[in-house]
Design a protein around this motif. Structure first.
Motif, PDB file in Angstrom:
ATOM      1  N   GLY A  20       0.824  -1.195   0.000  1.00 53.10           N
ATOM      2  CA  GLY A  20       0.000   0.000   0.000  1.00 53.10           C
ATOM      3  C   GLY A  20       0.860   1.247   0.000  1.00 53.10           C
ATOM      4  O   GLY A  20       2.072   1.194   0.267  1.00 53.10           O
ATOM      5  N   VAL A  21       0.238   2.360  -0.302  1.00 54.89           N
ATOM      6  CA  VAL A  21       0.907   3.658  -0.365  1.00 54.89           C
ATOM      7  C   VAL A  21       0.111   4.655   0.468  1.00 54.89           C
ATOM      8  O   VAL A  21      -1.113   4.651   0.459  1.00 54.89           O
ATOM      9  CB  VAL A  21       1.041   4.155  -1.817  1.00 54.89           C
ATOM     10  N   TYR A  22       0.847   5.503   1.200  1.00 53.01           N
ATOM     11  CA  TYR A  22       0.236   6.451   2.130  1.00 53.01           C
ATOM     12  C   TYR A  22       1.031   7.743   2.074  1.00 53.01           C
ATOM     13  O   TYR A  22       2.193   7.730   1.683  1.00 53.01           O
ATOM     14  CB  TYR A  22       0.238   5.875   3.553  1.00 53.01           C
ATOM     15  N   ALA A  23       0.415   8.850   2.501  1.00 51.80           N
ATOM     16  CA  ALA A  23       1.108  10.129   2.362  1.00 51.80           C
ATOM     17  C   ALA A  23       0.978  11.019   3.577  1.00 51.80           C
ATOM     18  O   ALA A  23      -0.087  11.091   4.212  1.00 51.80           O
ATOM     19  CB  ALA A  23       0.601  10.882   1.144  1.00 51.80           C
ATOM     20  N   PHE A  43      -8.128   7.707  12.857  1.00 51.99           N
ATOM     21  CA  PHE A  43      -7.423   8.613  11.960  1.00 51.99           C
ATOM     22  C   PHE A  43      -6.290   7.841  11.298  1.00 51.99           C
ATOM     23  O   PHE A  43      -5.615   7.036  11.946  1.00 51.99           O
ATOM     24  CB  PHE A  43      -6.828   9.802  12.723  1.00 51.99           C
ATOM     25  N   GLN A  44      -6.071   8.112  10.008  1.00 51.32           N
ATOM     26  CA  GLN A  44      -5.016   7.455   9.244  1.00 51.32           C
ATOM     27  C   GLN A  44      -4.353   8.463   8.313  1.00 51.32           C
ATOM     28  O   GLN A  44      -4.960   9.476   7.943  1.00 51.32           O
ATOM     29  CB  GLN A  44      -5.599   6.341   8.368  1.00 51.32           C
ATOM     30  N   LEU A  45      -3.118   8.138   7.895  1.00 49.34           N
ATOM     31  CA  LEU A  45      -2.558   8.851   6.754  1.00 49.34           C
ATOM     32  C   LEU A  45      -3.379   8.450   5.547  1.00 49.34           C
ATOM     33  O   LEU A  45      -3.708   7.268   5.384  1.00 49.34           O
ATOM     34  CB  LEU A  45      -1.095   8.460   6.525  1.00 49.34           C
ATOM     35  N   PRO A  46      -3.747   9.385   4.683  1.00 49.60           N
ATOM     36  CA  PRO A  46      -4.499   9.016   3.487  1.00 49.60           C
ATOM     37  C   PRO A  46      -3.694   8.051   2.618  1.00 49.60           C
ATOM     38  O   PRO A  46      -2.486   8.213   2.442  1.00 49.60           O
ATOM     39  CB  PRO A  46      -4.715  10.349   2.774  1.00 49.60           C
ATOM     40  N   ARG A  62      -4.788   8.202  -6.503  1.00 50.48           N
ATOM     41  CA  ARG A  62      -6.167   7.700  -6.485  1.00 50.48           C
ATOM     42  C   ARG A  62      -6.683   7.594  -5.055  1.00 50.48           C
ATOM     43  O   ARG A  62      -7.780   8.069  -4.731  1.00 50.48           O
ATOM     44  CB  ARG A  62      -6.244   6.335  -7.181  1.00 50.48           C
ATOM     45  N   GLU A  63      -5.899   6.966  -4.179  1.00 47.55           N
ATOM     46  CA  GLU A  63      -6.328   6.759  -2.795  1.00 47.55           C
ATOM     47  C   GLU A  63      -6.507   8.082  -2.053  1.00 47.55           C
ATOM     48  O   GLU A  63      -7.463   8.243  -1.294  1.00 47.55           O
ATOM     49  CB  GLU A  63      -5.338   5.857  -2.058  1.00 47.55           C
ATOM     50  N   ILE A  64      -5.586   9.023  -2.247  1.00 50.02           N
ATOM     51  CA  ILE A  64      -5.716  10.324  -1.580  1.00 50.02           C
ATOM     52  C   ILE A  64      -7.011  11.003  -2.027  1.00 50.02           C
ATOM     53  O   ILE A  64      -7.765  11.528  -1.204  1.00 50.02           O
ATOM     54  CB  ILE A  64      -4.494  11.224  -1.861  1.00 50.02           C
ATOM     55  N   THR A  68      -9.905  11.760   0.663  1.00 45.92           N
ATOM     56  CA  THR A  68      -9.916  13.155   1.120  1.00 45.92           C
ATOM     57  C   THR A  68     -10.631  14.118   0.174  1.00 45.92           C
ATOM     58  O   THR A  68     -10.994  15.210   0.590  1.00 45.92           O
ATOM     59  CB  THR A  68      -8.479  13.691   1.320  1.00 45.92           C
ATOM     60  N   GLY A  69     -10.745  13.768  -1.101  1.00 47.14           N
ATOM     61  CA  GLY A  69     -11.304  14.689  -2.088  1.00 47.14           C
ATOM     62  C   GLY A  69     -10.293  15.682  -2.634  1.00 47.14           C
ATOM     63  O   GLY A  69     -10.645  16.576  -3.394  1.00 47.14           O
TER      64      GLY A  69
END
Length: 147
Positions: A20-23, A43-46, A62-64, A68-69
Motif C-alpha cells: 500500500g501507499v500512504y502520504a 485517523f489514518q494517513l491518506p 487515487r487513494e488520496i 480526502t477529495g
C-alpha cells in the motif's frame, strides 16, 4: 529489511502481503488526515492498497482523492514499513507493506468519494497524537521534524 511497527506476526498464522501507499500531506501548517468510520473508527494517513498492475504513485493519487477529495502535487518517497494486521473488510490476515510519501495538497475537488471517510485538517502535533498506528506516527514525525 523493512522495519516493522506494531505487533509481531503470530506463529503459525498465514499472512497475505498487501502493498500500500500512504502520504504525509502538509499545507499552511496543517496536516491532512483521513477519518475512517469502519471497520475501526480511526485517523489514518491518506492512502491504501495498490491494485494489481497499478503503479504505486498512481495508486497514491487515487487513494488520496478517494479518501480526502484532494488532488496533490508531486510525491517524494520517504521510506517504508510493515505491520501485521487483520483486515475485517477482506476477512484476511495481512502483512501490510506501507510505502510512505510526502506530497502537498494543491486542489480540493470535493468531498471524499470513499464511503465512511472524512478529510480532517489538524496541527502537526495533534495529527501525530491521533494517528492510529505507530508506523504512520513515526513517518509523520520524521517528515515534519517533530522529533
Amino acid at each position: 529489511m523493512i522495519r516493522r511497527y506494531g505487533r509481531a506476526a503470530q506463529p503459525g498464522r498465514r499472512y497475505v502481503a498487501r502493498p500500500g501507499v500512504y502520504a504525509v500531506l502538509e499545507r499552511n501548517g496543517r496536516v491532512l488526515l483521513t477519518w475512517q468510520d469502519a471497520p475501526h473508527r480511526e485517523f489514518q494517513l491518506p492512502g491504501g492498497g495498490i491494485d494489481p498492475g497499478e503503479h504505486p504513485v498512481a495508486a497514491l493519487h487515487r487513494e488520496i482523492y478517494e479518501e480526502t477529495g484532494w488532488h496533490v502535487g508531486p510525491a517524494l518517497r520517504l521510506g517504508a514499513f510493515r505491520r501485521f494486521a487483520y483486515m475485517p473488510e477482506y476477512d484476511l490476515w495481512a502483512e501490510k507493506i506501507c510505502t510512505i510519501y510526502r506530497a502537498r495538497p494543491v486542489m480540493r475537488m470535493g468531498p471524499p468519494t470513499e464511503p465512511g471517510h472524512k478529510a480532517v485538517w489538524l496541527r502537526p502535533e495533534a495529527a501525530a497524537e491521533r494517528l492510529s498506528n505507530s508506523g504512520d506516527r513515526a513517518f509523520l514525525r520524521q517528515a515534519l521534524g517533530l522529533g
